[in-house]
Design an enzyme around this catalytic site. Structure first.
Site, short mmCIF file in Angstrom:
data_model
loop_
_atom_site.label_atom_id
_atom_site.label_comp_id
_atom_site.label_asym_id
_atom_site.label_seq_id
_atom_site.Cartn_x
_atom_site.Cartn_y
_atom_site.Cartn_z
N LYS A 35 0.83 -1.20 0.00
CA LYS A 35 0.00 0.00 0.00
C LYS A 35 0.87 1.26 0.00
O LYS A 35 0.62 2.21 -0.74
CB LYS A 35 -0.86 -0.02 1.27
CG LYS A 35 -2.24 0.56 1.08
CD LYS A 35 -2.94 0.63 2.41
CE LYS A 35 -4.31 0.00 2.35
NZ LYS A 35 -5.01 0.12 3.63
N PHE A 152 -16.92 11.18 11.03
CA PHE A 152 -18.31 11.04 10.60
C PHE A 152 -18.41 11.04 9.08
O PHE A 152 -19.41 11.47 8.52
CB PHE A 152 -19.16 12.17 11.18
CG PHE A 152 -19.16 12.19 12.69
CD1 PHE A 152 -19.93 11.29 13.42
CD2 PHE A 152 -18.36 13.08 13.40
CE1 PHE A 152 -19.93 11.29 14.81
CE2 PHE A 152 -18.34 13.09 14.78
CZ PHE A 152 -19.13 12.19 15.49
N LYS A 204 -20.34 8.69 18.52
CA LYS A 204 -20.15 8.01 17.25
C LYS A 204 -21.13 6.84 17.07
O LYS A 204 -21.86 6.76 16.07
CB LYS A 204 -18.70 7.52 17.15
CG LYS A 204 -18.41 6.61 15.99
CD LYS A 204 -18.53 7.32 14.67
CE LYS A 204 -18.57 6.31 13.57
NZ LYS A 204 -18.12 6.77 12.31
N GLY A 257 -26.26 -1.13 3.98
CA GLY A 257 -25.13 -2.04 4.15
C GLY A 257 -23.87 -1.24 4.38
O GLY A 257 -23.92 -0.13 4.91
N CYS A 260 -19.89 0.16 7.87
CA CYS A 260 -20.14 0.85 9.15
C CYS A 260 -21.46 0.48 9.81
O CYS A 260 -21.46 -0.05 10.93
CB CYS A 260 -20.09 2.36 8.94
SG CYS A 260 -18.42 2.91 8.57
#
Ligand code: UDX
Length: 429
Positions: A35, A152, A204, A257, A260
């Site tokens: 990565k 968020f 959260k 879906g 999260c």
């Protein structure tokens, strides 16, 4: 400021890049060398609108760099963000082993005061555990503060959400890290709320669960609409005009879906259970969501009867628009269930086809969305991509053996579809 972000997934990479964009010096760390090599060569491991351009620009300007070396990141920054995965365990609780490992690595590398910020979504009271771990494993015995600063951001709109946040939540145990945290976020010009760590962590999970609840609520209403001839979109618009409710997240669908909502709901139910509260309301949110998929599949079966050897075209594989993410995607689940019934699939997604190939066997992946319908017995819309609204309906009607369209995202107008000669079935209308 000098900032380090550990973990270059959706959250870490977008956060680090946007911090660099507003002028901070950012080091992004990941333990996956492939990565980091990709990022250092100008590549991006995920599709996120606007991100590649910002990564390139800030790397070229020298404000953003990538490394596999946690020690280097900790040494060279004042504030270290943890943005590693917190995947679900089989019982619905959260696997915190990546958080714990990174906390140990940060502790081992610390030689001066640091602010360690948790950005990953974690169960309430994880901040205390992180603080305990750092204290235990920090050989240099330097001072530090742990902060909870949940994200968020929505996938597909992550850059926009990060650059223009509704609010910034900073959970602290002492006031010491507050000025620096506020300084980091000052360029974003968003309201900042400073709380204790547990409240920040709860904000959260409580927010995501509430949004999921909102979707399940409108999906439940869609069942009533179907039974009474009402139109769920009109009901949602009428409800949404009340400021206290709001129109967003009231789009009835074949279910939510992604990486999260499903995970955060299970985790929150488990967290509640561990503190002695049965969060039955959220279990019902899950049940409605599962039922919504069953109902959509039943709609297809009731219309098509036997699916064995029938050709079905599916538009959409990502769990929502603007992303290549297929994790917990309702579209993928639908495809797999159609295949279980014996259907043969032709599918298309603007961005998620590569990732979907690993999950869908014996499937024809079609590059042009207008060619999906060719020779199919029915067409299904499973993801709310804007460009699906531009489907050439006249061509699709002629290309289908029977003009049947199942719309799991309510993208078209039922009256217009009928006027065009389609048998058109959508959600709650
Ligand atoms: C969510 C939260 O929105 C974000 O604040 C948090 O940080 C991470 O989780 P995300 O999972 O990226 O973001 O996507 P979101 O836009 O919330 O959509 C989640 C799912 O709900 C998708 O499958 C989407 O299609 C579905 N959805 C959303 C609906 O079915 N109806 C709606 O009205 C809105």
């Amino acid at each position: 400021m000098k900032l380090t972000i550990i973990g270059t997934g959706y959250v870490g990479l977008v956060t680090g890049t946007c911090f660099a964009e507003v002028g901070h010096h950012v080091i992004c760390v990941d333990n996956d060398p492939a990565k980091i090599t990709l990022l250092n060569s100008g590549g991006i491991p995920i599709y996120e609108p606007g991100l590649d351009e910002l990564v390139r620009k800030n790397t070229a300007d020298g404000r953003l760099r990538f490394t596999t070396n946690t020690g280097e990141g900790v040494e060279q920054s004042d504030v270290v963000f943890i943005a590693v995965p917190t995947p679900p365990l089989a019982d619905g609780s959260v696997d915190l082993s990546f958080i714990e490992k990174v906390a140990r690595e940060i502790a081992a590398a610390m030689t001066s005061y640091k602010i360690v910020v948790d950005k990953s979504t974690v169960p309430v009271q994880t901040g205390d555990k992180v603080a305990e771990t750092i204290k235990r494993y920090c050989k240099a015995k330097v001072e530090f503060d742990v902060v909870s600063n949940p994200e968020f951001l929505r996938e597909g709109f992550a850059v926009e959400d990060l650059m223009h946040p509704d609010r910034v939540v900073i959970g602290v145990r002492s006031q010491r890290p507050v000025p620096r945290m506020k300084e980091i976020y000052a360029p974003f010009k968003a309201p900042v709320i400073v709380t204790d760590i547990s409240s920040a962590e709860l904000i959260k999970h409580a927010s995501n669960s509430f949004l999921a609840l909102k979707i399940s609520y409108i999906n439940a209403i869609s069942v009533l609409c179907e039974a009474t001839g009402a139109n769920v979109q009109e009901v949602a618009s009428g409800m949404g005009m009340d400021d206290r409710i709001g129109r967003r997240f009231l789009n009835a669908s074949l279910g939510f879906g992604g990486s999260c909502f499903p995970k955060d709901l299970s985790a929150f139910i488990k967290i509640a259970e561990q503190v002695g509260y049965d969060f039955g309301l959220l279990k019902e949110v899950q049940r409605i969501n599962n039922e919504q998929m069953n109902r959509f599949l039943k709609k297809i079966l009731d219309t098509m009867w036997v699916l064995k050897d029938k050709k079905i075209g599916v538009l959409g594989l990502a769990f929502k628009q603007n992303t290549d993410d297929v994790r917990m995607s309702p579209a993928i689940e639908l495809c797999q269930r159609l295949q279980k019934e014996g259907a043969v699939l032709r599918v298309h997604d603007p961005k998620a086809m590569d990732k979907a190939k690993a999950l869908l066997k014996d499937t024809t992946f079609v590059d042009d969305l207008n060619e999906v319908a060719d020779g199919c017995d029915a067409l299904v819309i499973a993801t709310e991509w804007e460009e699906f609204k531009k489907l050439d309906l006249e061509r699709a009607r002629k290309a289908l053996t029977h003009p049947i369209l199942f719309d799991g995202r309510n993208l078209f107008d039922p009256k217009q579809m009928e006027a065009l000669g389609f048998i058109y079935k959508s959600i709650g209308r």
